[in-house]
Scaffold this motif. Sequence first.
Motif, PDB file in Angstrom:
ATOM      1  N   PHE A  73     -15.736   2.910  -9.442  1.00 54.42           N
ATOM      2  CA  PHE A  73     -15.475   3.902 -10.486  1.00 54.42           C
ATOM      3  C   PHE A  73     -13.972   4.128 -10.652  1.00 54.42           C
ATOM      4  O   PHE A  73     -13.454   4.146 -11.772  1.00 54.42           O
ATOM      5  N   THR A  74     -13.261   4.263  -9.558  1.00 53.55           N
ATOM      6  CA  THR A  74     -11.810   4.482  -9.609  1.00 53.55           C
ATOM      7  C   THR A  74     -11.104   3.283 -10.226  1.00 53.55           C
ATOM      8  O   THR A  74     -10.207   3.440 -11.066  1.00 53.55           O
ATOM      9  N   ILE A  75     -11.488   2.108  -9.853  1.00 53.48           N
ATOM     10  CA  ILE A  75     -10.854   0.897 -10.368  1.00 53.48           C
ATOM     11  C   ILE A  75     -11.123   0.758 -11.871  1.00 53.48           C
ATOM     12  O   ILE A  75     -10.216   0.452 -12.658  1.00 53.48           O
ATOM     13  N   ILE A  76     -12.344   0.997 -12.291  1.00 54.19           N
ATOM     14  CA  ILE A  76     -12.686   0.874 -13.713  1.00 54.19           C
ATOM     15  C   ILE A  76     -11.940   1.910 -14.535  1.00 54.19           C
ATOM     16  O   ILE A  76     -11.404   1.616 -15.613  1.00 54.19           O
ATOM     17  N   THR A 128      -8.160   1.057 -14.696  1.00 52.51           N
ATOM     18  CA  THR A 128      -7.970  -0.107 -15.568  1.00 52.51           C
ATOM     19  C   THR A 128      -8.092   0.293 -17.036  1.00 52.51           C
ATOM     20  O   THR A 128      -7.281  -0.127 -17.879  1.00 52.51           O
ATOM     21  N   THR A 129      -9.071   1.113 -17.359  1.00 46.47           N
ATOM     22  CA  THR A 129      -9.259   1.579 -18.733  1.00 46.47           C
ATOM     23  C   THR A 129      -8.056   2.385 -19.209  1.00 46.47           C
ATOM     24  O   THR A 129      -7.537   2.181 -20.317  1.00 46.47           O
ATOM     25  N   ILE A 130      -7.586   3.288 -18.378  1.00 45.67           N
ATOM     26  CA  ILE A 130      -6.422   4.118 -18.741  1.00 45.67           C
ATOM     27  C   ILE A 130      -5.180   3.251 -18.900  1.00 45.67           C
ATOM     28  O   ILE A 130      -4.387   3.437 -19.838  1.00 45.67           O
ATOM     29  N   THR A 131      -4.996   2.307 -18.028  1.00 43.16           N
ATOM     30  CA  THR A 131      -3.830   1.427 -18.113  1.00 43.16           C
ATOM     31  C   THR A 131      -3.867   0.588 -19.387  1.00 43.16           C
ATOM     32  O   THR A 131      -2.846   0.455 -20.085  1.00 43.16           O
ATOM     33  N   LEU A 132      -5.020   0.030 -19.723  1.00 42.68           N
ATOM     34  CA  LEU A 132      -5.128  -0.752 -20.950  1.00 42.68           C
ATOM     35  C   LEU A 132      -4.903   0.117 -22.186  1.00 42.68           C
ATOM     36  O   LEU A 132      -4.259  -0.317 -23.151  1.00 42.68           O
ATOM     37  N   PHE A 133      -5.392   1.337 -22.140  1.00 37.84           N
ATOM     38  CA  PHE A 133      -5.159   2.259 -23.247  1.00 37.84           C
ATOM     39  C   PHE A 133      -3.665   2.545 -23.407  1.00 37.84           C
ATOM     40  O   PHE A 133      -3.127   2.541 -24.519  1.00 37.84           O
ATOM     41  N   MET A 134      -2.986   2.771 -22.316  1.00 32.84           N
ATOM     42  CA  MET A 134      -1.543   3.059 -22.381  1.00 32.84           C
ATOM     43  C   MET A 134      -0.758   1.845 -22.881  1.00 32.84           C
ATOM     44  O   MET A 134       0.171   1.982 -23.678  1.00 32.84           O
ATOM     45  N   ILE A 135      -1.127   0.671 -22.433  1.00 33.02           N
ATOM     46  CA  ILE A 135      -0.446  -0.542 -22.898  1.00 33.02           C
ATOM     47  C   ILE A 135      -0.659  -0.719 -24.398  1.00 33.02           C
ATOM     48  O   ILE A 135       0.265  -1.050 -25.144  1.00 33.02           O
TER      49      ILE A 135
END
Length: 67
Positions: A10-13, A16-23
């Motif tokens: 859950f933490t990894i997903i 990853t989602t937040i990082t992709l959103f920020m990028i």
Amino acid sequence: MPQLDTSTWFTIIMTTTITLFMIFQMKMITFSFWPKPEPKNYKTCPTNNPWKSKWTKTYLPPSLPLQ
């Protein structure tokens, strides 16, 4: 056979989602959009058409008589 530890998934997903959103947001900030289209003023050349000076009418063919 050992079991798969899924406690951190859950933490990894989520990270990853937040990082992709920020990028994606950073890329969209630097993207330059095209300017809004504006109509061009075209100067039309006057043409000498014979039908401009007189009134014309298009006639339809006669309809069939009612039966």
